[in-house]
Design a protein around this motif. Structure first.
Motif, mmCIF file in Angstrom:
data_model
loop_
_atom_site.group_PDB
_atom_site.id
_atom_site.type_symbol
_atom_site.label_atom_id
_atom_site.label_comp_id
_atom_site.label_asym_id
_atom_site.label_seq_id
_atom_site.Cartn_x
_atom_site.Cartn_y
_atom_site.Cartn_z
ATOM 1 N N MET A 1 49.190 36.027 42.946
ATOM 2 C CA MET A 1 47.974 35.944 42.147
ATOM 3 C C MET A 1 47.131 34.735 42.508
ATOM 4 N N ALA A 29 42.901 38.791 31.469
ATOM 5 C CA ALA A 29 44.339 38.511 31.383
ATOM 6 C C ALA A 29 45.035 39.506 30.459
ATOM 7 N N ALA A 32 45.333 42.740 32.330
ATOM 8 C CA ALA A 32 46.352 42.583 33.365
ATOM 9 C C ALA A 32 47.759 42.639 32.775
ATOM 10 N N SER A 79 38.862 44.274 48.935
ATOM 11 C CA SER A 79 39.456 42.947 48.740
ATOM 12 C C SER A 79 39.588 42.209 50.063
ATOM 13 N N PHE A 176 43.327 38.332 39.433
ATOM 14 C CA PHE A 176 44.700 38.566 39.004
ATOM 15 C C PHE A 176 45.450 39.519 39.930
ATOM 16 N N ALA A 177 44.779 40.007 40.963
ATOM 17 C CA ALA A 177 45.424 40.971 41.850
ATOM 18 C C ALA A 177 46.737 40.409 42.380
ATOM 19 N N GLY A 178 47.782 41.195 42.315
ATOM 20 C CA GLY A 178 49.087 40.768 42.780
ATOM 21 C C GLY A 178 50.118 40.646 41.679
ATOM 22 N N TYR A 179 49.640 40.601 40.406
ATOM 23 C CA TYR A 179 50.591 40.388 39.310
ATOM 24 C C TYR A 179 51.600 41.511 39.178
ATOM 25 N N LEU A 204 51.815 35.568 34.457
ATOM 26 C CA LEU A 204 50.437 35.714 33.998
ATOM 27 C C LEU A 204 49.949 34.462 33.272
ATOM 28 N N ALA A 207 49.241 31.716 35.885
ATOM 29 C CA ALA A 207 47.986 31.985 36.592
ATOM 30 C C ALA A 207 46.788 31.766 35.684
ATOM 31 N N TYR A 211 43.670 29.281 36.384
ATOM 32 C CA TYR A 211 42.307 29.804 36.460
ATOM 33 C C TYR A 211 41.412 29.144 35.417
#
Length: 403
Positions: A1, A29, A32, A79, A176-179, A204, A207, A211
């Motif tokens: 993330m 969040a 996500a 992306s 948040f891509a990858g969580y 999360l 991150a 952020y």
């Protein structure tokens, strides 16, 4: 993330919502979290590669699975363009598109020869990224010139209205891509039934804290109006905050995060494309694997060409918006798939999947209109292509496979 998104996404979010981007960050969040919980439950039930492409096929039907897979491929392809443009934005002020294209060509070549980002390399890249962020944020908060008035008025928080805040949330969702990758590691961790549900919220929260710190720092240093037009927010924030000597540190962190994310993304897209081509959901010739390097080399080349076209035709905001649209559709299908699981397999109330589904669709619909229109068009193209392929293409594929 914690990758290139944190170095790039706050500028388009500020253009949409001003200081209200911090509210959008909290909304992103929440969505996500819902998506990750749904993905974790589905991964425990279907421990195989493919993610929601597999879950949608198994729980909702082939067409839903294809829609999710198509959303992943097109969203993550955008992306890749965003990662390349972020790299270029922190490297140069001129000819950014050409620099981004050169980075794509270089990493496509690396992927072609089977060089991937291992877990050990990922840890090193993350360490460099976090160190760069810590140094820059420490300088801004510890000795920088901060404009506290940028966070102090209701007009700055609500200037973009509800729509602007939702649009910022959709754009920030990109960061948040990858969580959900945590959710798909059931075969690789000890006691996954206990470990994964704990790891998802912890990751999360970490991150989100990082952020939020970056968002507050760039807002205090630049203000929402200047932030909205910045091509390299952390570099500009360090300079405006009176700690310009730390600008190269921010640039190094952004370059490392962008190239690492681009390498990992292109590898993942190639493998998903391979899986879809083998199931005749994409042209079967994309399923070819190089006999020596053991990579889907045709898929890698096509991906590199498409990403180069995107970086030459889209700006960073357009790439992030288009990416978010595709990935939000992907996770809407993940939530809908999880909703069909029996209670003993979900381990969380069904309403959470409803919040995730509705949240994804609302954030997708409120993205910049150009991203929405382009996203709908690309999904229509993919679904139409699949329909035509199923009707006319199967015999040709069979002949090609046999030959």
């Amino acid at each position: 993330m914690i990758g290139a998104g944190v170095f790039a996404v706050f500028a388009p979010a500020a253009a949409a919502a001003g200081t209200g981007l911090l509210i959008g960050l909290a909304l992103a969040a929440v969505v996500a979290y819902c998506n990750a919980q749904s993905s974790a439950a589905l991964a425990a039930r279907y421990p195989e590669s493919g993610g929601t492409y597999v879950y949608g096929r198994e729980r909702l039907g082939d067409w839903w699975g294809f829609t999710a897979g198509w959303g992943f491929v097109v969203g993550k392809t955008a992306s890749c363009a965003a990662m390349a443009l972020t790299f270029a934005g922190y490297v140069t002020d001129e000819h950014a598109e050409l620099v981004a294209s050169a980075a794509v060509i270089a990493l496509t070549t690396v992927n072609y020869f089977g060089v991937t980002k291992t877990a050990a390399v990922a840890r090193v890249l993350l360490g460099i990224t976090l160190l760069a962020l810590a140094v820059v944020l420490g300088g801004i908060f510890g000795g920088g010139e901060l404009g506290r008035e940028h966070l102090g008025t209701a007009e700055l928080w609500t200037g973009g209205g509800v729509t602007g805040i939702l649009q910022a949330a959709g754009l920030l969702f990109f960061a948040f891509a990858g969580y959900a990758r945590i959710a798909t590691m059931g075969e690789e961790v000890r006691d996954p039934q206990r470990t994964i549900p704990r790891a998802v919220p912890i990751a999360l929260v970490i991150a989100l804290v990082v952020y939020a710190a970056v968002g507050v720092a760039v807002l205090l240093s630049l203000g929402p109006a200047r932030l909205a037009t910045s091509a390299a927010p952390l570099v500009d924030a360090a300079t405006a905050g009176g700690v310009g000597g730390l600008a190269p540190v921010a640039a190094v962190g952004a370059v490392v995060a962008s190239l690492g994310a681009l390498l990992a993304l292109s590898t993942g897209i190639g493998r998903t494309t391979l899986a879809m081509a083998r199931r005749h959901d994409l042209p079967v010739w994309l399923s070819a694997v190089h006999p020596r390097h053991q990579v889907p080399h045709r898929a890698e080349i096509v991906l590199g060409v498409v990403v180069c076209v995107l970086v030459l035709t889209l700006d960073l905001r357009g790439a992030i918006g288009f990416s978010s649209f595709g990935v939000l559709v992907y996770y809407a299908i993940a939530n809908a798939s999880a909703c069909t699981l029996p209670a003993e397999l979900r381990r969380f109330p069904r309403w959470l999947t409803g919040v995730g589904t509705v949240g994804c669709l609302v954030l997708a619909a409120t993205l910049p209109w150009t991203s929405v229109v382009a996203g709908v068009a690309v999904f229509a193209l993919g679904l139409s292509g699949r329909a035509l392929h199923r009707r006319f293409g199967r015999s040709g594929d069979s002949r090609q496979c046999s030959s």
